[in-house]
Scaffold this motif. Structure first.
Motif, PDB file in Angstrom:
ATOM      1  N   GLU A  24    -102.901  21.579 103.622  1.00  0.00           N
ATOM      2  CA  GLU A  24    -103.539  20.268 103.466  1.00  0.00           C
ATOM      3  C   GLU A  24    -104.312  20.241 102.153  1.00  0.00           C
ATOM      4  O   GLU A  24    -104.929  21.246 101.762  1.00  0.00           O
ATOM      5  N   VAL A  25    -104.260  19.105 101.485  1.00  0.00           N
ATOM      6  CA  VAL A  25    -105.077  18.928 100.281  1.00  0.00           C
ATOM      7  C   VAL A  25    -105.828  17.608 100.375  1.00  0.00           C
ATOM      8  O   VAL A  25    -105.361  16.655 101.007  1.00  0.00           O
ATOM      9  N   ILE A  26    -106.994  17.594  99.767  1.00  0.00           N
ATOM     10  CA  ILE A  26    -107.784  16.362  99.657  1.00  0.00           C
ATOM     11  C   ILE A  26    -108.088  16.138  98.192  1.00  0.00           C
ATOM     12  O   ILE A  26    -108.673  16.993  97.522  1.00  0.00           O
ATOM     13  N   LEU A  27    -107.679  14.981  97.719  1.00  0.00           N
ATOM     14  CA  LEU A  27    -107.943  14.588  96.341  1.00  0.00           C
ATOM     15  C   LEU A  27    -109.083  13.567  96.356  1.00  0.00           C
ATOM     16  O   LEU A  27    -109.071  12.644  97.174  1.00  0.00           O
ATOM     17  N   ARG A  28    -110.006  13.749  95.448  1.00  0.00           N
ATOM     18  CA  ARG A  28    -111.219  12.935  95.474  1.00  0.00           C
ATOM     19  C   ARG A  28    -111.325  12.025  94.261  1.00  0.00           C
ATOM     20  O   ARG A  28    -110.925  12.385  93.161  1.00  0.00           O
ATOM     21  N   CYS A  29    -111.930  10.872  94.492  1.00  0.00           N
ATOM     22  CA  CYS A  29    -112.076   9.861  93.453  1.00  0.00           C
ATOM     23  C   CYS A  29    -113.438   9.195  93.629  1.00  0.00           C
ATOM     24  O   CYS A  29    -113.894   8.993  94.765  1.00  0.00           O
ATOM     25  N   VAL A  30    -114.065   8.873  92.513  1.00  0.00           N
ATOM     26  CA  VAL A  30    -115.247   8.023  92.534  1.00  0.00           C
ATOM     27  C   VAL A  30    -114.891   6.776  91.730  1.00  0.00           C
ATOM     28  O   VAL A  30    -114.795   6.830  90.502  1.00  0.00           O
ATOM     29  N   PRO A  31    -114.655   5.642  92.417  1.00  0.00           N
ATOM     30  CA  PRO A  31    -114.307   4.415  91.702  1.00  0.00           C
ATOM     31  C   PRO A  31    -115.511   3.859  90.935  1.00  0.00           C
ATOM     32  O   PRO A  31    -116.634   4.325  91.089  1.00  0.00           O
ATOM     33  N   ILE A  32    -115.257   2.847  90.144  1.00  0.00           N
ATOM     34  CA  ILE A  32    -116.328   2.161  89.434  1.00  0.00           C
ATOM     35  C   ILE A  32    -117.210   1.458  90.458  1.00  0.00           C
ATOM     36  O   ILE A  32    -116.706   0.831  91.402  1.00  0.00           O
ATOM     37  N   SER A  33    -118.496   1.537  90.278  1.00  0.00           N
ATOM     38  CA  SER A  33    -119.445   1.251  91.363  1.00  0.00           C
ATOM     39  C   SER A  33    -119.388  -0.177  91.908  1.00  0.00           C
ATOM     40  O   SER A  33    -119.601  -0.383  93.093  1.00  0.00           O
ATOM     41  N   ASN A  34    -119.141  -1.183  91.110  1.00  0.00           N
ATOM     42  CA  ASN A  34    -119.149  -2.539  91.636  1.00  0.00           C
ATOM     43  C   ASN A  34    -117.757  -3.027  92.028  1.00  0.00           C
ATOM     44  O   ASN A  34    -117.562  -4.208  92.346  1.00  0.00           O
ATOM     45  N   HIS A  35    -116.775  -2.136  92.003  1.00  0.00           N
ATOM     46  CA  HIS A  35    -115.421  -2.518  92.373  1.00  0.00           C
ATOM     47  C   HIS A  35    -115.251  -2.467  93.888  1.00  0.00           C
ATOM     48  O   HIS A  35    -115.882  -1.664  94.576  1.00  0.00           O
ATOM     49  N   LEU A  36    -114.365  -3.333  94.373  1.00  0.00           N
ATOM     50  CA  LEU A  36    -114.176  -3.474  95.819  1.00  0.00           C
ATOM     51  C   LEU A  36    -112.786  -3.047  96.283  1.00  0.00           C
ATOM     52  O   LEU A  36    -112.558  -2.873  97.474  1.00  0.00           O
ATOM     53  N   TYR A  37    -111.862  -2.947  95.329  1.00  0.00           N
ATOM     54  CA  TYR A  37    -110.485  -2.622  95.670  1.00  0.00           C
ATOM     55  C   TYR A  37    -110.146  -1.250  95.093  1.00  0.00           C
ATOM     56  O   TYR A  37    -110.460  -0.966  93.934  1.00  0.00           O
ATOM     57  N   PHE A  38    -109.481  -0.451  95.892  1.00  0.00           N
ATOM     58  CA  PHE A  38    -109.203   0.928  95.495  1.00  0.00           C
ATOM     59  C   PHE A  38    -107.732   1.243  95.753  1.00  0.00           C
ATOM     60  O   PHE A  38    -107.140   0.732  96.709  1.00  0.00           O
ATOM     61  N   TYR A  39    -107.196   2.087  94.889  1.00  0.00           N
ATOM     62  CA  TYR A  39    -105.761   2.348  94.933  1.00  0.00           C
ATOM     63  C   TYR A  39    -105.494   3.821  94.643  1.00  0.00           C
ATOM     64  O   TYR A  39    -106.237   4.483  93.920  1.00  0.00           O
ATOM     65  N   TRP A  40    -104.368   4.285  95.186  1.00  0.00           N
ATOM     66  CA  TRP A  40    -103.798   5.564  94.771  1.00  0.00           C
ATOM     67  C   TRP A  40    -102.376   5.326  94.275  1.00  0.00           C
ATOM     68  O   TRP A  40    -101.609   4.583  94.897  1.00  0.00           O
ATOM     69  N   TYR A  41    -102.082   5.991  93.166  1.00  0.00           N
ATOM     70  CA  TYR A  41    -100.741   5.985  92.595  1.00  0.00           C
ATOM     71  C   TYR A  41    -100.353   7.437  92.331  1.00  0.00           C
ATOM     72  O   TYR A  41    -101.208   8.318  92.232  1.00  0.00           O
ATOM     73  N   ARG A  42     -99.063   7.661  92.185  1.00  0.00           N
ATOM     74  CA  ARG A  42     -98.640   8.991  91.762  1.00  0.00           C
ATOM     75  C   ARG A  42     -97.594   8.866  90.659  1.00  0.00           C
ATOM     76  O   ARG A  42     -96.934   7.833  90.512  1.00  0.00           O
ATOM     77  N   VAL A  82     -95.153   5.432  86.961  1.00  0.00           N
ATOM     78  CA  VAL A  82     -96.241   5.459  87.932  1.00  0.00           C
ATOM     79  C   VAL A  82     -95.812   4.670  89.169  1.00  0.00           C
ATOM     80  O   VAL A  82     -95.299   3.556  89.050  1.00  0.00           O
ATOM     81  N   GLU A  83     -96.048   5.244  90.356  1.00  0.00           N
ATOM     82  CA  GLU A  83     -95.626   4.603  91.608  1.00  0.00           C
ATOM     83  C   GLU A  83     -96.835   4.332  92.495  1.00  0.00           C
ATOM     84  O   GLU A  83     -97.691   5.197  92.677  1.00  0.00           O
ATOM     85  N   PHE A  84     -96.847   3.175  93.074  1.00  0.00           N
ATOM     86  CA  PHE A  84     -97.915   2.777  93.997  1.00  0.00           C
ATOM     87  C   PHE A  84     -97.812   3.548  95.307  1.00  0.00           C
ATOM     88  O   PHE A  84     -96.725   3.729  95.853  1.00  0.00           O
ATOM     89  N   LEU A  85     -98.954   3.986  95.817  1.00  0.00           N
ATOM     90  CA  LEU A  85     -99.003   4.619  97.136  1.00  0.00           C
ATOM     91  C   LEU A  85     -99.691   3.713  98.143  1.00  0.00           C
ATOM     92  O   LEU A  85     -99.124   3.397  99.191  1.00  0.00           O
ATOM     93  N   VAL A  86    -100.932   3.310  97.840  1.00  0.00           N
ATOM     94  CA  VAL A  86    -101.727   2.604  98.834  1.00  0.00           C
ATOM     95  C   VAL A  86    -102.836   1.827  98.163  1.00  0.00           C
ATOM     96  O   VAL A  86    -103.325   2.201  97.097  1.00  0.00           O
ATOM     97  N   SER A  87    -103.210   0.721  98.791  1.00  0.00           N
ATOM     98  CA  SER A  87    -104.392  -0.029  98.373  1.00  0.00           C
ATOM     99  C   SER A  87    -105.357  -0.107  99.551  1.00  0.00           C
ATOM    100  O   SER A  87    -104.946  -0.072 100.712  1.00  0.00           O
ATOM    101  N   PHE A  88    -106.632  -0.233  99.231  1.00  0.00           N
ATOM    102  CA  PHE A  88    -107.692  -0.108 100.244  1.00  0.00           C
ATOM    103  C   PHE A  88    -108.775  -1.104  99.909  1.00  0.00           C
ATOM    104  O   PHE A  88    -109.250  -1.193  98.773  1.00  0.00           O
TER     105      PHE A  88
END
Lengths: 111, 113
Positions: free
Chosen positions: B18-36, B43-49
């Motif tokens: 198992e791996v956990i990848l960590r991110c700290v988004p820009i503080s006032n942003h509300l939408y978050f994404y992972w791509y690979r 670049v391919e879209f994985l998920v939006s949150f």
């Protein structure tokens, strides 16, 4: 199907020349497009965006053109500099915010 | 200038771990994404949150993947049992809204052996 693709995988220009990078998209319902620059080992860097109610937008040394009739985008870079060498991606913003990226064009600027 | 940060920059793991990848988004942003991005590919879209739940996920984002916003600043991507084909650069991105520019982090290079 869905696709955002690029006409040319590589582009080589002389320093000081203007560069034009092209992109075709397939989803006629898309209404927001973004150009990103990616340097080796780094994440995509936002350059400029355009919405479908416009056909041209200018930034600092960059211009994006949108032709909705033929579903084509282009990025023009004026007075290209060595620091502009990178891979350039167009991306189509789909419903929900998902970005669909093209394959990328590698721009090489020769001194 | 605010930026998206990601840790670690490089993660090497054994297949099945198992791996956990960590991110700290820009503080006032509300939408978050992972791509690979697999080496040499686009670049391919994985998920939006958004609002503490997944808004959209791609066909790549199967049951082995999960995302979480455990506190007010971090956004994580977990891969439960890594496969060789999970080797790629993973980018986190954030935006103020769904139709605003997404700002990307520097990426985590995941190598599965």
């Amino acid at each position: 199907g869905e696709s955002v693709g690029l006409h040319l995988p590589t582009l080589s220009v002389q320093e000081g020349d203007n560069s034009i990078i092209n992109c075709a998209y397939s989803n006629s319902a898309s209404d927001y497009f973004i150009w990103y620059k990616q340097e080796s080992g780094k994440g995509p860097q936002f350059i400029i965006d355009i919405r479908s109610n416009m056909d041209k937008r200018q930034g600092q040394r960059v211009t994006v053109l949108l032709n909705k009739t033929v579903k084509h985008l282009s990025l023009q870079i004026a007075a290209t500099q060595p620091g502009d060498s990178a891979v350039y991606f167009c991306a189509e913003n789909r419903a929900g915010g998902r970005l669909v990226f093209g394959k990328g064009t590698k721009l090489t600027v020769n001194p | 200038e605010p930026e998206v940060t990601q840790t670690p920059s490089h993660q090497v793991t054994q297949m099945g771990q198992e791996v956990i990848l960590r991110c700290v988004p820009i503080s006032n942003h509300l939408y978050f994404y992972w791509y690979r991005q697999i080496l040499g590919q686009k670049v391919e879209f994985l998920v939006s949150f958004y609002n503490n739940e997944i808004s959209e996920k791609s066909e790549i984002f199967d049951d082995q993947f999960s995302v979480e916003r455990p506190d007010g600043s971090n956004f994580t991507l977990k891969i439960r049992s890594t496969k060789l084909e999970d080797s790629a650069m993973y980018f986190c991105a954030s935006s103020e809204s769904r139709v605003r520019e997404q700002f990307f982090g520097p990426g985590t290079r995941l190598t599965v052996l």
